[in-house]
Design a protein around this motif. Structure first.
Motif, PDB file in Angstrom:
ATOM      1  N   LEU A  54      85.444  28.679  71.864  1.00 11.07           N
ATOM      2  CA  LEU A  54      84.615  29.404  70.920  1.00 11.07           C
ATOM      3  C   LEU A  54      83.360  29.860  71.644  1.00 11.07           C
ATOM      4  N   GLY A  55      82.872  31.007  71.273  1.00 11.64           N
ATOM      5  CA  GLY A  55      81.742  31.595  71.973  1.00 11.64           C
ATOM      6  C   GLY A  55      80.406  30.989  71.594  1.00 11.64           C
ATOM      7  N   THR A  56      79.411  31.328  72.393  1.00 14.45           N
ATOM      8  CA  THR A  56      78.053  30.854  72.171  1.00 14.45           C
ATOM      9  C   THR A  56      77.484  31.321  70.832  1.00 14.45           C
ATOM     10  N   PRO A  57      77.718  32.577  70.407  1.00 16.86           N
ATOM     11  CA  PRO A  57      77.164  32.994  69.104  1.00 16.86           C
ATOM     12  C   PRO A  57      77.651  32.147  67.930  1.00 16.86           C
ATOM     13  N   PHE A  58      78.881  31.668  68.003  1.00 21.91           N
ATOM     14  CA  PHE A  58      79.405  30.811  66.934  1.00 21.91           C
ATOM     15  C   PHE A  58      78.601  29.513  66.852  1.00 21.91           C
ATOM     16  N   PHE A  59      78.320  28.910  67.999  1.00 20.90           N
ATOM     17  CA  PHE A  59      77.601  27.642  68.000  1.00 20.90           C
ATOM     18  C   PHE A  59      76.129  27.824  67.635  1.00 20.90           C
ATOM     19  N   ILE A  60      75.558  28.959  68.001  1.00 25.86           N
ATOM     20  CA  ILE A  60      74.181  29.225  67.598  1.00 25.86           C
ATOM     21  C   ILE A  60      74.105  29.409  66.087  1.00 25.86           C
ATOM     22  N   THR A  61      75.070  30.122  65.516  1.00 21.74           N
ATOM     23  CA  THR A  61      75.128  30.294  64.058  1.00 21.74           C
ATOM     24  C   THR A  61      75.312  28.947  63.364  1.00 21.74           C
ATOM     25  N   LEU A  62      76.175  28.125  63.907  1.00 21.58           N
ATOM     26  CA  LEU A  62      76.395  26.791  63.347  1.00 21.58           C
ATOM     27  C   LEU A  62      75.125  25.943  63.415  1.00 21.58           C
ATOM     28  N   SER A  63      74.375  26.060  64.497  1.00 20.23           N
ATOM     29  CA  SER A  63      73.123  25.315  64.621  1.00 20.23           C
ATOM     30  C   SER A  63      72.082  25.811  63.628  1.00 20.23           C
ATOM     31  N   ILE A  64      72.026  27.122  63.391  1.00 21.56           N
ATOM     32  CA  ILE A  64      71.072  27.673  62.425  1.00 21.56           C
ATOM     33  C   ILE A  64      71.407  27.188  61.017  1.00 21.56           C
ATOM     34  N   VAL A  65      72.692  27.150  60.692  1.00 18.95           N
ATOM     35  CA  VAL A  65      73.100  26.629  59.378  1.00 18.95           C
ATOM     36  C   VAL A  65      72.720  25.157  59.259  1.00 18.95           C
ATOM     37  N   SER A  66      72.883  24.404  60.328  1.00 19.49           N
ATOM     38  CA  SER A  66      72.515  22.984  60.304  1.00 19.49           C
ATOM     39  C   SER A  66      71.008  22.801  60.156  1.00 19.49           C
ATOM     40  N   ILE A  67      70.220  23.685  60.759  1.00 20.91           N
ATOM     41  CA  ILE A  67      68.767  23.611  60.599  1.00 20.91           C
ATOM     42  C   ILE A  67      68.385  23.867  59.148  1.00 20.91           C
ATOM     43  N   VAL A  68      69.049  24.816  58.507  1.00 20.26           N
ATOM     44  CA  VAL A  68      68.777  25.090  57.087  1.00 20.26           C
ATOM     45  C   VAL A  68      69.138  23.876  56.236  1.00 20.26           C
ATOM     46  N   ILE A  69      70.251  23.224  56.562  1.00 19.27           N
ATOM     47  CA  ILE A  69      70.637  22.005  55.838  1.00 19.27           C
ATOM     48  C   ILE A  69      69.586  20.909  56.058  1.00 19.27           C
ATOM     49  N   GLY A  70      69.069  20.807  57.280  1.00 19.75           N
ATOM     50  CA  GLY A  70      68.013  19.837  57.564  1.00 19.75           C
ATOM     51  C   GLY A  70      66.754  20.117  56.756  1.00 19.75           C
ATOM     52  N   LEU A  71      66.387  21.400  56.626  1.00 15.17           N
ATOM     53  CA  LEU A  71      65.232  21.757  55.808  1.00 15.17           C
ATOM     54  C   LEU A  71      65.457  21.397  54.339  1.00 15.17           C
ATOM     55  N   CYS A  72      66.674  21.613  53.859  1.00 12.80           N
ATOM     56  CA  CYS A  72      66.996  21.241  52.473  1.00 12.80           C
ATOM     57  C   CYS A  72      66.890  19.734  52.273  1.00 12.80           C
ATOM     58  N   LEU A  73      67.340  18.956  53.257  1.00 13.24           N
ATOM     59  CA  LEU A  73      67.229  17.500  53.158  1.00 13.24           C
ATOM     60  C   LEU A  73      65.767  17.061  53.125  1.00 13.24           C
ATOM     61  N   ILE A  74      64.945  17.689  53.950  1.00 15.83           N
ATOM     62  CA  ILE A  74      63.520  17.342  53.950  1.00 15.83           C
ATOM     63  C   ILE A  74      62.893  17.698  52.606  1.00 15.83           C
ATOM     64  N   PHE A  75      63.209  18.875  52.091  1.00 11.75           N
ATOM     65  CA  PHE A  75      62.665  19.291  50.800  1.00 11.75           C
ATOM     66  C   PHE A  75      63.103  18.342  49.689  1.00 11.75           C
ATOM     67  N   PHE A  76      64.387  17.974  49.687  1.00  9.18           N
ATOM     68  CA  PHE A  76      64.893  17.031  48.690  1.00  9.18           C
ATOM     69  C   PHE A  76      64.184  15.687  48.804  1.00  9.18           C
ATOM     70  N   GLY A  77      63.996  15.227  50.046  1.00  4.13           N
ATOM     71  CA  GLY A  77      63.322  13.949  50.258  1.00  4.13           C
ATOM     72  C   GLY A  77      61.876  13.965  49.795  1.00  4.13           C
ATOM     73  N   LEU A  78      61.185  15.086  50.043  1.00  2.00           N
ATOM     74  CA  LEU A  78      59.789  15.174  49.612  1.00  2.00           C
ATOM     75  C   LEU A  78      59.666  15.217  48.096  1.00  2.00           C
ATOM     76  N   VAL A  79      60.580  15.937  47.437  1.00  2.78           N
ATOM     77  CA  VAL A  79      60.555  15.990  45.968  1.00  2.78           C
ATOM     78  C   VAL A  79      60.879  14.619  45.394  1.00  2.78           C
ATOM     79  N   LYS A  80      61.870  13.966  45.963  1.00  2.00           N
ATOM     80  CA  LYS A  80      62.239  12.626  45.496  1.00  2.00           C
ATOM     81  C   LYS A  80      61.108  11.633  45.755  1.00  2.00           C
ATOM     82  N   GLN A  81      60.438  11.778  46.902  1.00  8.65           N
ATOM     83  CA  GLN A  81      59.324  10.884  47.239  1.00  8.65           C
ATOM     84  C   GLN A  81      58.167  11.084  46.268  1.00  8.65           C
TER      85      GLN A  81
END
Length: 71
Positions: A12-39
């Motif tokens: 699989l090419g590099t653009p696929f993995f970069i896209t996958l990493s960007i999606v994972s960063i967005v998921i990480g931001l959602c987890l942080i936001f959820f954690g802050l609201v829950k906190q």
């Protein structure tokens, strides 16, 4: 007979993995936001702290992966 003849290696090419990493960063931001609201609602919540820490770890690791793949 070589191993690549029996098991084709799909690369699989590099653009696929970069896209996958960007999606994972967005998921990480959602987890942080959820954690802050829950906190905010529950002062000492282990789930909230875990979400915040996991979100930061996801963002850090995938940012490093993007940097390494673009160099």
């Amino acid at each position: 007979m070589q191993l690549t003849d029996v098991f084709p290696i799909i690369s699989l090419g590099t653009p696929f993995f970069i896209t996958l990493s960007i999606v994972s960063i967005v998921i990480g931001l959602c987890l942080i936001f959820f954690g802050l609201v829950k906190q905010k609602n529950y002062k000492k919540s282990t789930l909230a702290t875990g979400c915040i820490v996991l979100g930061f770890l996801i963002i850090i690791t995938h940012t490093i992966q993007i940097i390494v793949r673009t160099i």
